[in-house]
Design a protein around this motif. Structure first.
Motif, PDB file in Angstrom:
ATOM      1  N   ALA A 124      -6.137 -23.664  11.011  1.00 17.52           N
ATOM      2  CA  ALA A 124      -5.961 -22.289  10.551  1.00 17.52           C
ATOM      3  C   ALA A 124      -4.691 -22.211   9.719  1.00 17.52           C
ATOM      4  CB  ALA A 124      -5.856 -21.337  11.737  1.00 17.52           C
ATOM      5  N   ASP A 125      -4.679 -21.277   8.789  1.00 19.74           N
ATOM      6  CA  ASP A 125      -3.495 -21.077   7.964  1.00 19.74           C
ATOM      7  C   ASP A 125      -3.441 -19.620   7.544  1.00 19.74           C
ATOM      8  OD1 ASP A 125      -1.158 -21.669   6.675  1.00 19.74           O
ATOM      9  OD2 ASP A 125      -2.064 -22.855   5.085  1.00 19.74           O
ATOM     10  N   HIS A 126      -2.249 -19.174   7.164  1.00 16.52           N
ATOM     11  CA  HIS A 126      -2.025 -17.827   6.642  1.00 16.52           C
ATOM     12  C   HIS A 126      -1.334 -17.961   5.300  1.00 16.52           C
ATOM     13  CE1 HIS A 126      -2.511 -16.420  10.806  1.00 16.52           C
ATOM     14  NE2 HIS A 126      -1.606 -17.310  11.146  1.00 16.52           N
ATOM     15  N   VAL A 127      -1.646 -17.055   4.378  1.00 17.80           N
ATOM     16  CA  VAL A 127      -0.952 -17.009   3.102  1.00 17.80           C
ATOM     17  C   VAL A 127      -0.875 -15.549   2.676  1.00 17.80           C
ATOM     18  CG1 VAL A 127      -2.995 -17.331   1.637  1.00 17.80           C
ATOM     19  CG2 VAL A 127      -0.770 -18.041   0.820  1.00 17.80           C
ATOM     20  N   GLN A 128       0.250 -15.175   2.087  1.00 19.36           N
ATOM     21  CA  GLN A 128       0.393 -13.820   1.578  1.00 19.36           C
ATOM     22  C   GLN A 128      -0.143 -13.797   0.153  1.00 19.36           C
ATOM     23  OE1 GLN A 128       4.344 -12.144   1.668  1.00 19.36           O
ATOM     24  NE2 GLN A 128       3.497 -10.122   2.004  1.00 19.36           N
ATOM     25  N   ALA A 129      -1.104 -12.921  -0.088  1.00 16.62           N
ATOM     26  CA  ALA A 129      -1.770 -12.861  -1.391  1.00 16.62           C
ATOM     27  C   ALA A 129      -0.798 -12.388  -2.467  1.00 16.62           C
ATOM     28  CB  ALA A 129      -2.968 -11.920  -1.322  1.00 16.62           C
ATOM     29  N   PRO A 130      -0.901 -12.937  -3.681  1.00 14.71           N
ATOM     30  CA  PRO A 130       0.022 -12.563  -4.760  1.00 14.71           C
ATOM     31  C   PRO A 130      -0.435 -11.298  -5.499  1.00 14.71           C
ATOM     32  CG  PRO A 130      -1.390 -14.316  -5.502  1.00 14.71           C
ATOM     33  CD  PRO A 130      -1.749 -14.053  -4.060  1.00 14.71           C
ATOM     34  N   LEU A 131      -0.759 -10.258  -4.738  1.00 18.63           N
ATOM     35  CA  LEU A 131      -1.150  -8.986  -5.337  1.00 18.63           C
ATOM     36  C   LEU A 131      -0.731  -7.857  -4.418  1.00 18.63           C
ATOM     37  CD1 LEU A 131      -4.111  -7.864  -3.882  1.00 18.63           C
ATOM     38  CD2 LEU A 131      -4.682 -10.095  -4.777  1.00 18.63           C
ATOM     39  N   VAL A 132      -0.736  -6.644  -4.949  1.00 17.02           N
ATOM     40  CA  VAL A 132      -0.347  -5.469  -4.181  1.00 17.02           C
ATOM     41  C   VAL A 132      -1.557  -4.548  -4.086  1.00 17.02           C
ATOM     42  CG1 VAL A 132       1.230  -3.507  -4.070  1.00 17.02           C
ATOM     43  CG2 VAL A 132       2.028  -5.663  -4.979  1.00 17.02           C
ATOM     44  N   VAL A 133      -1.854  -4.070  -2.863  1.00 17.35           N
ATOM     45  CA  VAL A 133      -2.990  -3.173  -2.655  1.00 17.35           C
ATOM     46  C   VAL A 133      -2.517  -1.908  -1.949  1.00 17.35           C
ATOM     47  CG1 VAL A 133      -4.681  -5.041  -2.563  1.00 17.35           C
ATOM     48  CG2 VAL A 133      -3.605  -4.265  -0.472  1.00 17.35           C
ATOM     49  N   ASP A 134      -3.328  -0.866  -2.051  1.00 18.06           N
ATOM     50  CA  ASP A 134      -3.036   0.403  -1.396  1.00 18.06           C
ATOM     51  C   ASP A 134      -3.679   0.383  -0.014  1.00 18.06           C
ATOM     52  OD1 ASP A 134      -2.599   2.973  -0.615  1.00 18.06           O
ATOM     53  OD2 ASP A 134      -3.786   3.915  -2.185  1.00 18.06           O
ATOM     54  N   ALA A 135      -2.864   0.434   1.033  1.00 16.70           N
ATOM     55  CA  ALA A 135      -3.352   0.469   2.409  1.00 16.70           C
ATOM     56  C   ALA A 135      -2.822   1.734   3.074  1.00 16.70           C
ATOM     57  CB  ALA A 135      -2.907  -0.762   3.175  1.00 16.70           C
ATOM     58  N   ASP A 136      -3.683   2.726   3.214  1.00 15.65           N
ATOM     59  CA  ASP A 136      -3.311   4.018   3.806  1.00 15.65           C
ATOM     60  C   ASP A 136      -2.154   4.669   3.068  1.00 15.65           C
ATOM     61  OD1 ASP A 136      -5.282   3.775   5.755  1.00 15.65           O
ATOM     62  OD2 ASP A 136      -3.936   2.707   7.128  1.00 15.65           O
ATOM     63  N   VAL A 191       1.147  -2.596  -0.239  1.00 13.35           N
ATOM     64  CA  VAL A 191       1.500  -3.769   0.567  1.00 13.35           C
ATOM     65  C   VAL A 191       0.891  -5.014  -0.062  1.00 13.35           C
ATOM     66  CG1 VAL A 191       1.659  -2.494   2.741  1.00 13.35           C
ATOM     67  CG2 VAL A 191      -0.511  -3.499   2.075  1.00 13.35           C
ATOM     68  N   ARG A 192       1.467  -6.153   0.275  1.00  9.36           N
ATOM     69  CA  ARG A 192       0.879  -7.446  -0.096  1.00  9.36           C
ATOM     70  C   ARG A 192       0.095  -7.947   1.117  1.00  9.36           C
ATOM     71  NH1 ARG A 192       5.031 -11.538  -2.093  1.00  9.36           N
ATOM     72  NH2 ARG A 192       3.132 -12.727  -2.382  1.00  9.36           N
ATOM     73  N   PRO A 193      -1.230  -8.066   1.011  1.00  5.88           N
ATOM     74  CA  PRO A 193      -2.040  -8.461   2.178  1.00  5.88           C
ATOM     75  C   PRO A 193      -1.871  -9.936   2.526  1.00  5.88           C
ATOM     76  CG  PRO A 193      -3.414  -8.273   0.235  1.00  5.88           C
ATOM     77  CD  PRO A 193      -2.040  -7.806  -0.170  1.00  5.88           C
ATOM     78  N   ALA A 237     -10.051 -13.705   7.194  1.00  6.34           N
ATOM     79  CA  ALA A 237      -9.720 -12.306   7.476  1.00  6.34           C
ATOM     80  C   ALA A 237      -8.580 -11.912   6.547  1.00  6.34           C
ATOM     81  CB  ALA A 237      -9.304 -12.122   8.932  1.00  6.34           C
ATOM     82  N   VAL A 238      -8.658 -10.701   5.990  1.00  6.48           N
ATOM     83  CA  VAL A 238      -7.612 -10.160   5.139  1.00  6.48           C
ATOM     84  C   VAL A 238      -7.026  -8.964   5.862  1.00  6.48           C
ATOM     85  CG1 VAL A 238      -7.045  -9.182   2.887  1.00  6.48           C
ATOM     86  CG2 VAL A 238      -8.828 -10.922   3.074  1.00  6.48           C
ATOM     87  N   THR A 239      -5.713  -8.986   6.092  1.00  3.49           N
ATOM     88  CA  THR A 239      -5.060  -7.905   6.818  1.00  3.49           C
ATOM     89  C   THR A 239      -3.859  -7.397   6.036  1.00  3.49           C
ATOM     90  OG1 THR A 239      -3.768  -9.541   8.047  1.00  3.49           O
ATOM     91  CG2 THR A 239      -5.757  -8.740   9.094  1.00  3.49           C
ATOM     92  N   PRO A 240      -3.538  -6.097   6.160  1.00  4.97           N
ATOM     93  CA  PRO A 240      -2.417  -5.544   5.398  1.00  4.97           C
ATOM     94  C   PRO A 240      -1.052  -5.905   5.971  1.00  4.97           C
ATOM     95  CG  PRO A 240      -3.435  -3.827   6.703  1.00  4.97           C
ATOM     96  CD  PRO A 240      -4.272  -5.055   6.876  1.00  4.97           C
TER      97      PRO A 240
END
Length: 174
Positions: A107-119, A123-125, A142-145
């Motif tokens: 398993a691995d995690h990475v912070q996506a190089p984009l900004v999204v509107d979460a509520d 944030v960078r998901p 899984a993509v989480t904010p």
């Protein structure tokens, strides 16, 4: 006298100079000279002068690179000099011996190089995924904010089970 250790501020300078320890040392010497009231030519490139920490005393030119080699891993130094792909070459991710599919997942995690509107907040998901070591196939994501947590890992596992189909080398899925 205590031995010199690389601090988080010095790591930031190394990032500005792409891992060049001699250039960071030069900028530290110039910063110490300016603080002592000496007129000094600004160092072209690197960090702005207000971001350079004032070290008292500045380590010698032989001590500084030795401390960088001692306190930063080979992957960190490669990542500073040549980017994240070079750092990955020194990582243990995906380096297990290949046996058969679905025997081992990583398993691995990475912070996506984009900004999204979460509520209503930008944030960078974070993307969490599982990979089958033998086939290098992503089996669950899984993509989480927010920062990765147990919930994001369980969501990626749930996605893996919901969409699970045996991996075939040839042919089509039923």
């Amino acid at each position: 006298m205590d031995r010199f250790e690389v601090t988080s501020e010095v790591r930031v300078l190394l990032a500005y100079w792409r891992g060049n320890a001699s250039a960071v040392h030069r900028q530290l010497v110039v910063r110490a000279g300016v603080a002592a009231g000496k007129s000094a030519m600004p160092v072209p490139g690197g960090a702005p002068m207000e971001a350079v920490p004032l070290l008292d005393p500045v380590p010698s030119l032989s001590t500084f690179p030795r401390a960088v080699r001692r306190d930063l891993s080979a992957g960190e130094r490669a990542g500073l000099a040549r980017g994240p792909e070079a750092a990955r070459a020194h990582d243990v991710f995906g380096r297990r011996p290949t046996q058969w599919r679905n025997q081992t997942w990583e398993a691995d995690h990475v912070q996506a190089p984009l900004v999204v509107d979460a509520d209503g907040e930008l944030v960078r998901p974070w993307v969490t995924w599982f990979i089958d070591v033998a086939t290098k196939t992503i089996t669950g994501t899984a993509v989480t904010p927010g920062h990765p947590s147990r919930a994001s890992i369980l969501a990626a596992l749930r996605a893996r089970r919901a969409a699970y189909r045996p991996i075939r080398a040839r042919g089509r899925y039923p």
